[in-house]
Design a protein around this motif. Sequence first.
Motif, PDB file in Angstrom:
ATOM      1  N   ARG A 173       0.790  -1.193  -0.063  1.00 57.22           N
ATOM      2  CA  ARG A 173       0.024  -0.019  -0.036  1.00 57.22           C
ATOM      3  C   ARG A 173       0.913   1.270  -0.035  1.00 57.22           C
ATOM      4  NH1 ARG A 173      -5.391  -0.099   2.381  1.00 57.22           N
ATOM      5  NH2 ARG A 173      -6.586  -1.545   1.019  1.00 57.22           N
ATOM      6  N   ASN A 174       0.536   2.174  -0.888  1.00 57.88           N
ATOM      7  CA  ASN A 174       1.351   3.445  -1.034  1.00 57.88           C
ATOM      8  C   ASN A 174       2.647   3.261  -1.234  1.00 57.88           C
ATOM      9  OD1 ASN A 174      -1.062   4.954   0.031  1.00 57.88           O
ATOM     10  ND2 ASN A 174      -0.510   4.458   2.255  1.00 57.88           N
ATOM     11  N   ASN A 175       3.110   2.185  -1.841  1.00 57.40           N
ATOM     12  CA  ASN A 175       4.257   1.856  -2.365  1.00 57.40           C
ATOM     13  C   ASN A 175       5.349   1.557  -1.388  1.00 57.40           C
ATOM     14  OD1 ASN A 175       5.362   1.244  -5.039  1.00 57.40           O
ATOM     15  ND2 ASN A 175       6.590   3.205  -4.983  1.00 57.40           N
ATOM     16  N   LEU A 179       0.538  -4.091   4.144  1.00 55.88           N
ATOM     17  CA  LEU A 179      -0.566  -4.045   4.905  1.00 55.88           C
ATOM     18  C   LEU A 179      -0.749  -5.256   5.471  1.00 55.88           C
ATOM     19  CD1 LEU A 179      -3.197  -2.276   5.729  1.00 55.88           C
ATOM     20  CD2 LEU A 179      -4.269  -3.258   3.854  1.00 55.88           C
ATOM     21  N   TYR A 180      -0.830  -6.438   4.828  1.00 52.35           N
ATOM     22  CA  TYR A 180      -0.955  -7.855   5.486  1.00 52.35           C
ATOM     23  C   TYR A 180      -0.053  -8.771   4.451  1.00 52.35           C
ATOM     24  CZ  TYR A 180      -5.099  -5.919   7.597  1.00 52.35           C
ATOM     25  OH  TYR A 180      -6.102  -5.135   8.242  1.00 52.35           O
ATOM     26  N   PRO A 196      -4.760 -15.025   5.024  1.00 55.32           N
ATOM     27  CA  PRO A 196      -4.108 -14.053   5.728  1.00 55.32           C
ATOM     28  C   PRO A 196      -3.284 -14.998   6.760  1.00 55.32           C
ATOM     29  CG  PRO A 196      -6.321 -13.954   6.424  1.00 55.32           C
ATOM     30  CD  PRO A 196      -6.297 -14.663   5.022  1.00 55.32           C
ATOM     31  N   LEU A 197      -1.902 -14.467   7.071  1.00 59.87           N
ATOM     32  CA  LEU A 197      -1.200 -15.014   8.326  1.00 59.87           C
ATOM     33  C   LEU A 197      -1.562 -14.452   9.369  1.00 59.87           C
ATOM     34  CD1 LEU A 197       2.156 -15.224   6.329  1.00 59.87           C
ATOM     35  CD2 LEU A 197       0.505 -17.036   6.735  1.00 59.87           C
ATOM     36  N   THR A 198      -2.083 -13.122   9.567  1.00 54.86           N
ATOM     37  CA  THR A 198      -2.536 -12.635  10.708  1.00 54.86           C
ATOM     38  C   THR A 198      -4.263 -12.000  10.485  1.00 54.86           C
ATOM     39  OG1 THR A 198      -1.917 -10.353   9.691  1.00 54.86           O
ATOM     40  CG2 THR A 198      -0.183 -11.436  11.123  1.00 54.86           C
ATOM     41  N   ALA A 199      -4.538 -11.564  11.684  1.00 54.49           N
ATOM     42  CA  ALA A 199      -5.987 -11.390  11.499  1.00 54.49           C
ATOM     43  C   ALA A 199      -6.019 -10.018  10.800  1.00 54.49           C
ATOM     44  CB  ALA A 199      -6.547 -11.058  13.121  1.00 54.49           C
ATOM     45  N   ILE A 200      -7.101  -9.910  10.103  1.00 53.19           N
ATOM     46  CA  ILE A 200      -7.587  -8.724   9.325  1.00 53.19           C
ATOM     47  C   ILE A 200      -8.240  -7.570  10.325  1.00 53.19           C
ATOM     48  CG2 ILE A 200      -8.794  -7.928   7.266  1.00 53.19           C
ATOM     49  CD1 ILE A 200      -6.602  -9.758   6.787  1.00 53.19           C
ATOM     50  N   GLY A 201      -7.723  -6.683  10.371  1.00 50.46           N
ATOM     51  CA  GLY A 201      -7.988  -5.559  11.074  1.00 50.46           C
ATOM     52  C   GLY A 201      -9.223  -4.552  10.248  1.00 50.46           C
ATOM     53  N   ASP A 202      -9.429  -3.304  10.718  1.00 51.07           N
ATOM     54  CA  ASP A 202     -10.361  -2.541  10.181  1.00 51.07           C
ATOM     55  C   ASP A 202     -10.153  -2.070   8.732  1.00 51.07           C
ATOM     56  OD1 ASP A 202     -11.632  -2.556  12.726  1.00 51.07           O
ATOM     57  OD2 ASP A 202     -10.848  -0.674  13.180  1.00 51.07           O
ATOM     58  N   ILE A 203      -8.933  -2.220   8.537  1.00 50.38           N
ATOM     59  CA  ILE A 203      -8.438  -1.648   6.974  1.00 50.38           C
ATOM     60  C   ILE A 203      -8.591  -3.118   6.192  1.00 50.38           C
ATOM     61  CG2 ILE A 203      -6.544  -0.748   5.456  1.00 50.38           C
ATOM     62  CD1 ILE A 203      -5.826   0.641   7.688  1.00 50.38           C
ATOM     63  N   LYS A 204      -9.326  -2.991   5.306  1.00 51.92           N
ATOM     64  CA  LYS A 204      -9.359  -4.342   4.687  1.00 51.92           C
ATOM     65  C   LYS A 204      -8.702  -4.473   3.093  1.00 51.92           C
ATOM     66  CE  LYS A 204     -12.726  -5.362   7.625  1.00 51.92           C
ATOM     67  NZ  LYS A 204     -12.331  -6.599   8.695  1.00 51.92           N
ATOM     68  N   PRO A 205      -8.474  -5.486   2.710  1.00 50.62           N
ATOM     69  CA  PRO A 205      -7.702  -5.685   1.331  1.00 50.62           C
ATOM     70  C   PRO A 205      -8.853  -5.099   0.423  1.00 50.62           C
ATOM     71  CG  PRO A 205      -7.205  -7.767   2.687  1.00 50.62           C
ATOM     72  CD  PRO A 205      -8.251  -6.867   3.377  1.00 50.62           C
ATOM     73  N   GLU A 206      -8.490  -4.642  -0.633  1.00 49.96           N
ATOM     74  CA  GLU A 206      -9.207  -3.945  -1.574  1.00 49.96           C
ATOM     75  C   GLU A 206      -8.663  -4.440  -3.099  1.00 49.96           C
ATOM     76  OE1 GLU A 206      -8.795   0.154  -1.602  1.00 49.96           O
ATOM     77  OE2 GLU A 206     -10.054   0.253   0.638  1.00 49.96           O
ATOM     78  N   LYS A 207      -9.618  -4.479  -3.922  1.00 48.48           N
ATOM     79  CA  LYS A 207      -9.460  -4.953  -5.291  1.00 48.48           C
ATOM     80  C   LYS A 207      -8.567  -4.109  -5.940  1.00 48.48           C
ATOM     81  CE  LYS A 207     -11.794  -5.822  -9.838  1.00 48.48           C
ATOM     82  NZ  LYS A 207     -12.894  -5.793 -10.560  1.00 48.48           N
ATOM     83  N   GLY A 208      -7.420  -4.495  -6.590  1.00 48.90           N
ATOM     84  CA  GLY A 208      -6.378  -3.965  -7.223  1.00 48.90           C
ATOM     85  C   GLY A 208      -5.161  -3.658  -6.337  1.00 48.90           C
ATOM     86  N   ASP A 209      -5.212  -3.996  -5.016  1.00 47.16           N
ATOM     87  CA  ASP A 209      -4.003  -3.889  -4.129  1.00 47.16           C
ATOM     88  C   ASP A 209      -2.872  -4.895  -4.919  1.00 47.16           C
ATOM     89  OD1 ASP A 209      -4.921  -2.200  -2.242  1.00 47.16           O
ATOM     90  OD2 ASP A 209      -5.774  -4.033  -0.764  1.00 47.16           O
TER      91      ASP A 209
END
Length: 216
Positions: A173-175, A179-180, A196-209
Amino acid sequence: MDTMKILLGAIAALLLASIIVSWQGVNRDKENPTTSQDLALLKEQNELLKENQRLKEQLENSRKPESQGAAIPPSQQDAIEAYQQQLAEQQAAEARRQAEEDAKLKRDEEGLIAQMKLERQDEELRRARLISQALLVGRVTDYADNPEVGGFITIDVLKPELVQKGSILGIRRNNTGILYQFEVSDVYPEGAIANPLTAIGDIKPEKGDELIFPPH
């Protein structure tokens, strides 16, 4: 054989012929009085001497351009000067281009040295650089958060020769940051699935990441 050598050979032959004719005429003068045949020989000798003189003049004229330098026509002189001017401009442009490249290379080297010094002092800065330069191997096409089986992402694999089952991929993210991290569980011709290797928090993966191999 060139023209100069031919002329020199002809002159030598004519001189030899002239000497022979003269010698024969002297001998006849001693033995016999002058006859019509003698007059013919004298006339022939005179013609040979004239031809000899003509060839000498031709030889001298042929040498003049070599000794004095042939005159260059004005149109040709203008063309030569224009070419020399163009050549000088090209050389100057090449010198400027080379100087600019040298200056840029020096700036890049100085910048790299400064960057390395900063990175030795700041590990996070070094990691951010490695993340930004990491090879893009895939993109997130979807994220599913299923309470029964857990969350997972589907991947559009861009480098199938590198992405395999068990590969660890990070979402960039942001180069400059990860993120995960996800582990690839299945690979298909149309893409792949990763968990995922860790729990996903409030910031979710998005299409295009973007997905990369996380630097160590």
